[in-house]
Design a protein around this motif. Structure first.
Motif, PDB file in Angstrom:
ATOM      1  N   ARG A 331      79.779 -20.188 -54.222  1.00  0.00           N
ATOM      2  CA  ARG A 331      79.539 -19.466 -55.476  1.00  0.00           C
ATOM      3  C   ARG A 331      78.292 -19.996 -56.178  1.00  0.00           C
ATOM      4  O   ARG A 331      77.563 -19.230 -56.823  1.00  0.00           O
ATOM      5  CB  ARG A 331      80.778 -19.583 -56.381  1.00  0.00           C
ATOM      6  N   THR A 338      71.158 -15.115 -57.014  1.00  0.00           N
ATOM      7  CA  THR A 338      71.173 -14.080 -58.054  1.00  0.00           C
ATOM      8  C   THR A 338      70.112 -14.342 -59.117  1.00  0.00           C
ATOM      9  O   THR A 338      69.531 -13.405 -59.680  1.00  0.00           O
ATOM     10  CB  THR A 338      72.572 -14.010 -58.689  1.00  0.00           C
ATOM     11  N   PRO A 399      71.914  -9.497 -54.133  1.00  0.00           N
ATOM     12  CA  PRO A 399      71.836  -8.921 -55.476  1.00  0.00           C
ATOM     13  C   PRO A 399      70.458  -8.321 -55.734  1.00  0.00           C
ATOM     14  O   PRO A 399      69.443  -8.817 -55.234  1.00  0.00           O
ATOM     15  CB  PRO A 399      72.100 -10.116 -56.389  1.00  0.00           C
ATOM     16  N   ALA A 409      71.253  -8.670 -66.424  1.00  0.00           N
ATOM     17  CA  ALA A 409      72.536  -8.442 -65.751  1.00  0.00           C
ATOM     18  C   ALA A 409      72.791  -9.498 -64.684  1.00  0.00           C
ATOM     19  O   ALA A 409      73.909 -10.017 -64.565  1.00  0.00           O
ATOM     20  CB  ALA A 409      72.548  -7.040 -65.133  1.00  0.00           C
ATOM     21  N   ASN A 410      71.770  -9.826 -63.927  1.00  0.00           N
ATOM     22  CA  ASN A 410      71.953 -10.836 -62.879  1.00  0.00           C
ATOM     23  C   ASN A 410      72.153 -12.231 -63.474  1.00  0.00           C
ATOM     24  O   ASN A 410      72.869 -13.053 -62.899  1.00  0.00           O
ATOM     25  CB  ASN A 410      70.754 -10.837 -61.932  1.00  0.00           C
ATOM     26  N   ARG A 412      73.744 -12.880 -66.267  1.00  0.00           N
ATOM     27  CA  ARG A 412      75.153 -12.924 -66.687  1.00  0.00           C
ATOM     28  C   ARG A 412      76.057 -13.140 -65.470  1.00  0.00           C
ATOM     29  O   ARG A 412      77.020 -13.917 -65.523  1.00  0.00           O
ATOM     30  CB  ARG A 412      75.534 -11.631 -67.408  1.00  0.00           C
ATOM     31  N   ARG A 413      75.752 -12.461 -64.390  1.00  0.00           N
ATOM     32  CA  ARG A 413      76.572 -12.599 -63.177  1.00  0.00           C
ATOM     33  C   ARG A 413      76.469 -14.022 -62.623  1.00  0.00           C
ATOM     34  O   ARG A 413      77.467 -14.605 -62.177  1.00  0.00           O
ATOM     35  CB  ARG A 413      76.121 -11.593 -62.118  1.00  0.00           C
ATOM     36  N   LYS A 416      78.611 -16.431 -64.608  1.00  0.00           N
ATOM     37  CA  LYS A 416      80.031 -16.278 -64.278  1.00  0.00           C
ATOM     38  C   LYS A 416      80.355 -17.009 -62.971  1.00  0.00           C
ATOM     39  O   LYS A 416      81.387 -17.680 -62.850  1.00  0.00           O
ATOM     40  CB  LYS A 416      80.378 -14.802 -64.172  1.00  0.00           C
ATOM     41  N   LEU A 417      79.475 -16.898 -61.982  1.00  0.00           N
ATOM     42  CA  LEU A 417      79.687 -17.585 -60.712  1.00  0.00           C
ATOM     43  C   LEU A 417      79.663 -19.098 -60.901  1.00  0.00           C
ATOM     44  O   LEU A 417      80.491 -19.828 -60.324  1.00  0.00           O
ATOM     45  CB  LEU A 417      78.613 -17.166 -59.706  1.00  0.00           C
TER      46      LEU A 417
END
Length: 604
Positions: A331, A338, A399, A409-410, A412-413, A416-417
């Motif tokens: 992750r 990402t 991604p 957006a990336n 934020r992703r 989270k990871l």
């Protein structure tokens, strides 16, 4: 190793040695051999599919090279050699077709035969095969070439020779190699060894022959003139023995191939613009779009050609070292990928002109599907399902950002990871539960300005999520030493891959490289599933099984998220004199080894 037949040769008892041989199981001689299945072309083929069999002969092509040279023998360890000499001035028993993944057709050899297990291979020489001095190519020349190259030649020849248990004559024009290990590639690898004239080297030191001795060969071109470090001129031999062979029809069309050497790429480009060179390959997409508008292009004297290919992209980008604890969680590696804003970086550096590498074998028939695994690919992966990373069976794609610098957006992703992996931003710094900051070193080699430019943009994106890597640039010797011992957190990484991957895959991805220094397994991956796919590749007897195993390996590597991929060149960019022509049909390999000028011609 010293095959027994050499002792017979030295006693002058070749005939006796041949009579002493025997007991071989019979196999059917063939006009060609494929790694899997049968050759695409029949025994009575007229020419290779990507040539113009009616191409006119004559004219010259002048090519530029950066650097210098101090040797004309590409078969030894010493010296710097013009790279083209290895391919244009020497000939082998078999010749490749660049329109098939790995298929050879007879050249010096009129036939090839092997058993079902490929535990041996036998070649029968053409009676008409001749060296450039008119002397015949003999079995003795073949055996001497293989032993010499395999023992004191360039390291590229050594590996295959160690797997030869016996090399012997089986007739006046036939030689057989028996192997000591199971390796289905070996008959093809041996078919591509250059054949030299033994008599030329009597009483001479082959390993020291830089500019003092030009090896005599049987190829269409011979070294006509040269000046050390300045230029080399190859002239087409009008008495070339093999000009009417189907495998040669439409090839070796120009009378002269001249290589001019320059101190750097800038000087070479200026020479091309001035008309001193007749062709120039461009590897900078932005330069191709912006700087190829000089007068000769505007007038039509120079044309720009894009030549596509279907070769695997391989992998190129920035590799993460999973020997370090911070990169062991997939992750985290996905988050790092990402945050790498490829679309913005590609636009900044290349004007957005180059496509991204999407998997290790992408752009080819061996590339994985990004959808769920099906059929034989799924069957091969299923025994390892519990240990495979997410996306291997289900499907995985890189991604994609919105192309803007912010990449919200990336980002934020990615956060989270990181959180799922136990890392959060605390007081502006990415830390784990113990309060330890997420940090690592990015190692670069001096002179890699493009790599530095990419990392500078990437570092800004990392800083936004509280990660500040140490960026270290070292000279080439230190860089090699540090990468050999895996002393880095992230570094530039490139592995070229072919349409016929084989034993080298274990050296690239095998678990031995986790601890053994100097391997190509920079990422430190340890995957029994990957090794099982490689084993299946090496032992497959059908094209379908082989391709399924490679596609399964591609999934394991790509979903492993070890490398942040960048771009690849899906076409060669060649600017050339309008008088230089090439066939309409482009081979599977595209503009590859010996494509230009091998199948090009001059049309005044």
């Amino acid at each position: 190793m010293r095959p027994s037949i050499f002792r017979a040769f030295r006693r002058g008892s070749l005939a006796a040695a041949i009579l002493a041989l025997g007991g071989f199981a019979q196999a059917e001689p063939q006009h060609g051999i494929a790694m899997y299945g049968e050759p695409a072309l029949p025994p009575d083929f007229v020419s290779l599919p990507y040539v113009n069999p009616d191409a006119p002969k004559g004219g010259r092509i002048v090519l530029g090279e950066s650097g210098s040279f101090d040797s004309l023998n590409p078969h030894i360890r010493k010296g710097r050699v013009p790279w083209m000499l290895r391919f244009y001035a020497y000939e082998s028993l078999m010749a490749r077709s660049w329109d098939e993944p790995f298929t050879l057709y007879g050249l010096l050899a009129e036939s090839v035969e092997t058993d079902e297990a490929r535990s041996w291979v036998e070649f029968t020489l053409r009676e008409e095969a001749r060296f450039s001095d008119g002397s015949p190519v003999t079995v003795e020349d073949v055996l001497w070439s293989y032993e010499t190259l395999g023992t004191v030649g360039h390291p590229r020849y050594l590996g295959a020779w160690t797997k030869v248990a016996k090399a012997e004559a089986t007739g006046p024009r036939s030689v057989r190699f028996t192997f000591s290990t199971e390796d289905r590639e070996l008959p093809l690898i041996l078919g591509l060894r250059p054949i030299l004239k033994k008599a030329q080297w009597e009483g001479k030191d082959f390993t020291e022959s830089g500019l003092t001795e030009i090896p005599i060969s049987s190829a269409p071109y011979v070294v006509d003139d040269f000046q050390a470090g300045r230029y080399v001129s190859l002239k087409r031999n009008p008495d070339y023995w093999g000009k009417d062979l189907p495998v040669n029809r439409g090839r070796a069309n120009v009378d002269e191939i001249r290589m001019e050497f320059f101190t750097d790429g800038t000087a070479m480009f200026e020479a091309f613009k001035a008309g001193l060179l007749t062709s120039n390959r461009e590897t900078d997409a932005a330069k191709w779009d912006l700087q190829y508008d000089f007068p000769a292009v505007q007038s039509g004297e120079v044309v720009k050609s894009l030549i596509p290919h279907q070769r695997p992209t391989g992998i190129e980008g920035f590799v993460m070292n999973t020997r370090l604890p911070q990169f062991q969680d997939w992750r985290v590696r996905e988050a790092m990928i990402t945050l790498f804003n490829f679309e913005f970086i590609n636009e900044t550096i290349n004007g957005g002109a180059l496509p991204r590498i999407s998997s290790y074998f992408s752009n080819s028939v061996l590339g994985m599907s990004h959808d769920p695994a099906e059929g034989r690919v799924a069957e091969l992966l299923q025994p390892f399902a519990e240990d495979l990373l997410p996306g291997t069976l289900e499907g995985y794609s890189l991604p994609v950002s919105d192309g803007t610098e912010r990449n919200r957006a990336n980002t934020r992703r990615a956060l989270k990871l990181f959180e799922e992996a136990g890392w959060t931003v605390q007081d502006g710094v990415m830390k784990n539960a113990q309060g330890e900051p997420f940090t690592f070193e990015i190692l670069l080699s001096q002179g890699s300005s493009q790599h530095q430019a990419m990392i500078d943009i990437y570092a800004e994106a990392l800083a936004k999520v509280g990660i500040v890597p140490t960026i270290t640039t070292v000279e080439s010797a230190q860089y090699k030493e540090r990468t050999n011992t895996y002393d880095f957190g992230m570094t530039y990484y490139r592995r070229g891959l072919s349409l016929s991957p084989g034993n080298e895959q274990m050296a690239y991805w095998g678990s031995a490289g986790v601890t053994e220094p100097g391997s190509r397994n920079y990422m430190g991956m340890n995957s029994p599933a990957a090794e099982a796919m490689i084993e299946t590749m090496l032992t497959s007897t059908s094209q379908d099984d082989f391709r399924a195993a490679v596609k399964a390996l591609d999934r394991i590597l790509t979903a492993g998220r070890y490398v942040i991929p960048i771009w690849y060149f899906n076409a060669s960019r060649i600017a050339h004199s309008a008088s230089l022509k090439y066939p309409e049909h482009i081979p599977m390999y595209g503009d590859w080894i010996k494509y230009q000028p091998d199948v090009w011609w001059v049309e005044e």
